[in-house]
Design an enzyme around this catalytic site. Structure first.
Site, PDB file in Angstrom:
ATOM      1  N   ASN A 260       0.866  -1.183   0.000  1.00  0.00           N
ATOM      2  CA  ASN A 260       0.000   0.000   0.000  1.00  0.00           C
ATOM      3  C   ASN A 260       0.901   1.232   0.000  1.00  0.00           C
ATOM      4  O   ASN A 260       1.512   1.542   1.009  1.00  0.00           O
ATOM      5  CB  ASN A 260      -0.884  -0.043   1.267  1.00  0.00           C
ATOM      6  CG  ASN A 260      -1.745   1.204   1.420  1.00  0.00           C
ATOM      7  OD1 ASN A 260      -1.806   2.046   0.518  1.00  0.00           O
ATOM      8  ND2 ASN A 260      -2.401   1.320   2.567  1.00  0.00           N
TER       9      ASN A 260
ATOM     10  N   LYS B 216       0.023   4.210  -0.178  1.00  0.00           N
ATOM     11  CA  LYS B 216      -0.652   5.359   0.459  1.00  0.00           C
ATOM     12  C   LYS B 216      -0.459   6.600  -0.437  1.00  0.00           C
ATOM     13  O   LYS B 216      -0.448   6.457  -1.645  1.00  0.00           O
ATOM     14  CB  LYS B 216      -0.121   5.551   1.881  1.00  0.00           C
ATOM     15  CG  LYS B 216      -0.197   4.238   2.688  1.00  0.00           C
ATOM     16  CD  LYS B 216       0.062   4.401   4.152  1.00  0.00           C
ATOM     17  CE  LYS B 216      -0.073   3.040   4.841  1.00  0.00           C
ATOM     18  NZ  LYS B 216       0.046   3.123   6.292  1.00  0.00           N
TER      19      LYS B 216
ATOM     20  N   HIS C 217      -9.376   1.026   5.338  1.00  0.00           N
ATOM     21  CA  HIS C 217      -8.075   1.213   5.992  1.00  0.00           C
ATOM     22  C   HIS C 217      -8.259   2.149   7.188  1.00  0.00           C
ATOM     23  O   HIS C 217      -9.051   3.088   7.130  1.00  0.00           O
ATOM     24  CB  HIS C 217      -7.060   1.793   4.998  1.00  0.00           C
ATOM     25  CG  HIS C 217      -5.658   1.753   5.519  1.00  0.00           C
ATOM     26  ND1 HIS C 217      -5.198   2.665   6.443  1.00  0.00           N
ATOM     27  CD2 HIS C 217      -4.642   0.890   5.288  1.00  0.00           C
ATOM     28  CE1 HIS C 217      -3.941   2.361   6.739  1.00  0.00           C
ATOM     29  NE2 HIS C 217      -3.585   1.290   6.059  1.00  0.00           N
TER      30      HIS C 217
ATOM     31  N   GLU D  17      -6.584   4.500   8.249  1.00  0.00           N
ATOM     32  CA  GLU D  17      -6.361   5.926   7.969  1.00  0.00           C
ATOM     33  C   GLU D  17      -7.605   6.558   7.361  1.00  0.00           C
ATOM     34  O   GLU D  17      -7.893   7.734   7.597  1.00  0.00           O
ATOM     35  CB  GLU D  17      -5.130   6.079   7.055  1.00  0.00           C
ATOM     36  CG  GLU D  17      -3.851   5.833   7.849  1.00  0.00           C
ATOM     37  CD  GLU D  17      -2.686   5.271   7.046  1.00  0.00           C
ATOM     38  OE1 GLU D  17      -2.707   5.332   5.803  1.00  0.00           O
ATOM     39  OE2 GLU D  17      -1.753   4.753   7.688  1.00  0.00           O
TER      40      GLU D  17
ATOM     41  N   GLU E  66      -4.852  -4.994  10.755  1.00  0.00           N
ATOM     42  CA  GLU E  66      -3.812  -3.987  10.952  1.00  0.00           C
ATOM     43  C   GLU E  66      -4.060  -3.261  12.269  1.00  0.00           C
ATOM     44  O   GLU E  66      -4.884  -2.335  12.320  1.00  0.00           O
ATOM     45  CB  GLU E  66      -3.826  -2.966   9.812  1.00  0.00           C
ATOM     46  CG  GLU E  66      -3.585  -3.542   8.436  1.00  0.00           C
ATOM     47  CD  GLU E  66      -3.059  -2.495   7.460  1.00  0.00           C
ATOM     48  OE1 GLU E  66      -1.992  -2.726   6.891  1.00  0.00           O
ATOM     49  OE2 GLU E  66      -3.703  -1.436   7.298  1.00  0.00           O
TER      50      GLU E  66
ATOM     51  N   GLY F  18       3.168   2.144  10.804  1.00  0.00           N
ATOM     52  CA  GLY F  18       4.177   3.198  10.659  1.00  0.00           C
ATOM     53  C   GLY F  18       4.932   3.520  11.933  1.00  0.00           C
ATOM     54  O   GLY F  18       5.589   4.558  12.016  1.00  0.00           O
TER      55      GLY F  18
ATOM     56  N   SER G 222       3.938  -2.244  10.276  1.00  0.00           N
ATOM     57  CA  SER G 222       5.393  -2.341  10.487  1.00  0.00           C
ATOM     58  C   SER G 222       5.974  -3.690  10.064  1.00  0.00           C
ATOM     59  O   SER G 222       6.919  -4.179  10.681  1.00  0.00           O
ATOM     60  CB  SER G 222       5.750  -2.016  11.950  1.00  0.00           C
ATOM     61  OG  SER G 222       5.391  -0.676  12.248  1.00  0.00           O
TER      62      SER G 222
HETATM   63  P1  13P Z   1       3.364   0.272   7.574  1.00  0.00           P
HETATM   64  O1  13P Z   1       3.848  -1.004   6.925  1.00  0.00           O
HETATM   65  O2  13P Z   1       4.077   1.483   7.058  1.00  0.00           O
HETATM   66  O3  13P Z   1       3.349   0.173   9.060  1.00  0.00           O
HETATM   67  O4  13P Z   1       1.838   0.479   7.105  1.00  0.00           O
HETATM   68  C1  13P Z   1       0.970  -0.573   7.207  1.00  0.00           C
HETATM   69  C2  13P Z   1      -0.267  -0.214   6.494  1.00  0.00           C
HETATM   70  O5  13P Z   1      -1.014   0.649   6.918  1.00  0.00           O
HETATM   71  C3  13P Z   1      -0.553  -0.905   5.228  1.00  0.00           C
HETATM   72  O6  13P Z   1      -1.854  -0.655   4.796  1.00  0.00           O
END
Ligand code: 13P
Length: 249
Positions: A12, A14, A99, A101, A167, A173, A212
């Site tokens: 992803n 983003k 997601h 976010e 997740e 992150g 992560s």
């Molecule tokens: P990270 O791998 O940067 O922690 O992000 C995970 C994520 O949100 C994938 O959708």
């Protein structure tokens, strides 16, 4: 049971990536075709602006693509939004919905996520339906309750193929991950929910871990029972790191 599921590793990107970033996709394709065939389905979810180019780029090396979100409606007066049909038209086979976010930044509810997943089905896409608890919810001992509620509300009743991504919000992150035992427990719980609701079909749903995930922890996390792949953020931006995660399968 999970042994028969082909793992899926999805990147992803983003809100990262411009046309120059397609060089990473070229490098990834080279890495994947140079060695033994990957033991996972490989998907990249770039920003929508790169989706058509990424789909064309990935085709020769077997890299599939997905959108990062879609609108529940087929078309209409929704400035700035993108429909599932548009993603499919740009070559996508998957779409991430729900997601954390988007749940946090855009107030997306389980009901909306479910409608987006249905829109994905209607366009012939496989939705990657995301769930996960916040740190406060885990500290309060509510992680499983929250995830079960999200699963119940976000997954449509359908015969179509979908993917679940667990997740934990606090692992995204941050460089922090749950312990292997915590991941195992949650994934077993999710498998239980899926089989209770969908029977045999629920036993073959890919349940991805995200948060992560990186080359140094991929091997042990991806070996956990009922972890059928990963949803990778930061480490999917560099071909070298993403290829290392894929080869950890
Ligand atoms: P990270 O791998 O940067 O922690 O992000 C995970 C994520 O949100 C994938 O959708």
């Amino acid at each position: 049971m999970s042994k028969t599921i082909t793992p899926l590793i999805a990147g992803n990107w983003k809100m990262n990536g411009v046309s120059a970033s397609l060089a990473e996709l070229t490098a990834l394709g080279q890495a994947l075709t140079a060695g033994p065939a990957p033991r996972a389905i490989v998907v990249i979810c770039p920003p929508a602006t790169l989706l058509a180019a990424a789909s064309a780029h990935g085709a020769s090396s077997g890299i599939l693509t997905g959108g990062q979100d879609c609108h529940p409606a087929k078309s209409g007066a929704h400035t700035g939004d993108i429909s599932a049909a548009m993603l499919a038209d740009a070559g996508a086979q998957y779409v991430i919905v729900g997601h954390s976010e988007r749940r946090a930044n855009h107030g997306e509810t389980d009901e909306l996520v479910r409608a987006k997943a249905e829109a994905g089905f209607a366009a012939g896409l496989k939705p990657i339906i995301c769930v996960g608890e916040t740190e406060a919810e885990r500290d309060a001992g509510q992680a499983e309750t929250v995830v079960e509620r999200q699963l119940a509300g976000s997954i449509p009743d359908s015969e179509a193929t979908f993917v679940v991504a667990y997740e934990p919000v606090w692992a995204i992150g941050t460089g922090r991950t749950p312990t292997n035992a915590e991941i195992a427990q949650m994934h077993a719980r999710i498998r239980g929910v899926l089989t209770a609701r969908f029977g045999e079909r629920g036993a073959s749903v890919n349940i991805l871990y995200g948060g992560s995930l990186k080359p140094s922890n991929a091997r042990e996390i991806l070996a956990i029972e009922h972890v059928n792949g990963g949803l990778v953020g930061g480490a999917s931006l560099l071909a070298k790191d993403f290829a290392a995660i894929i080869s950890a399968v």
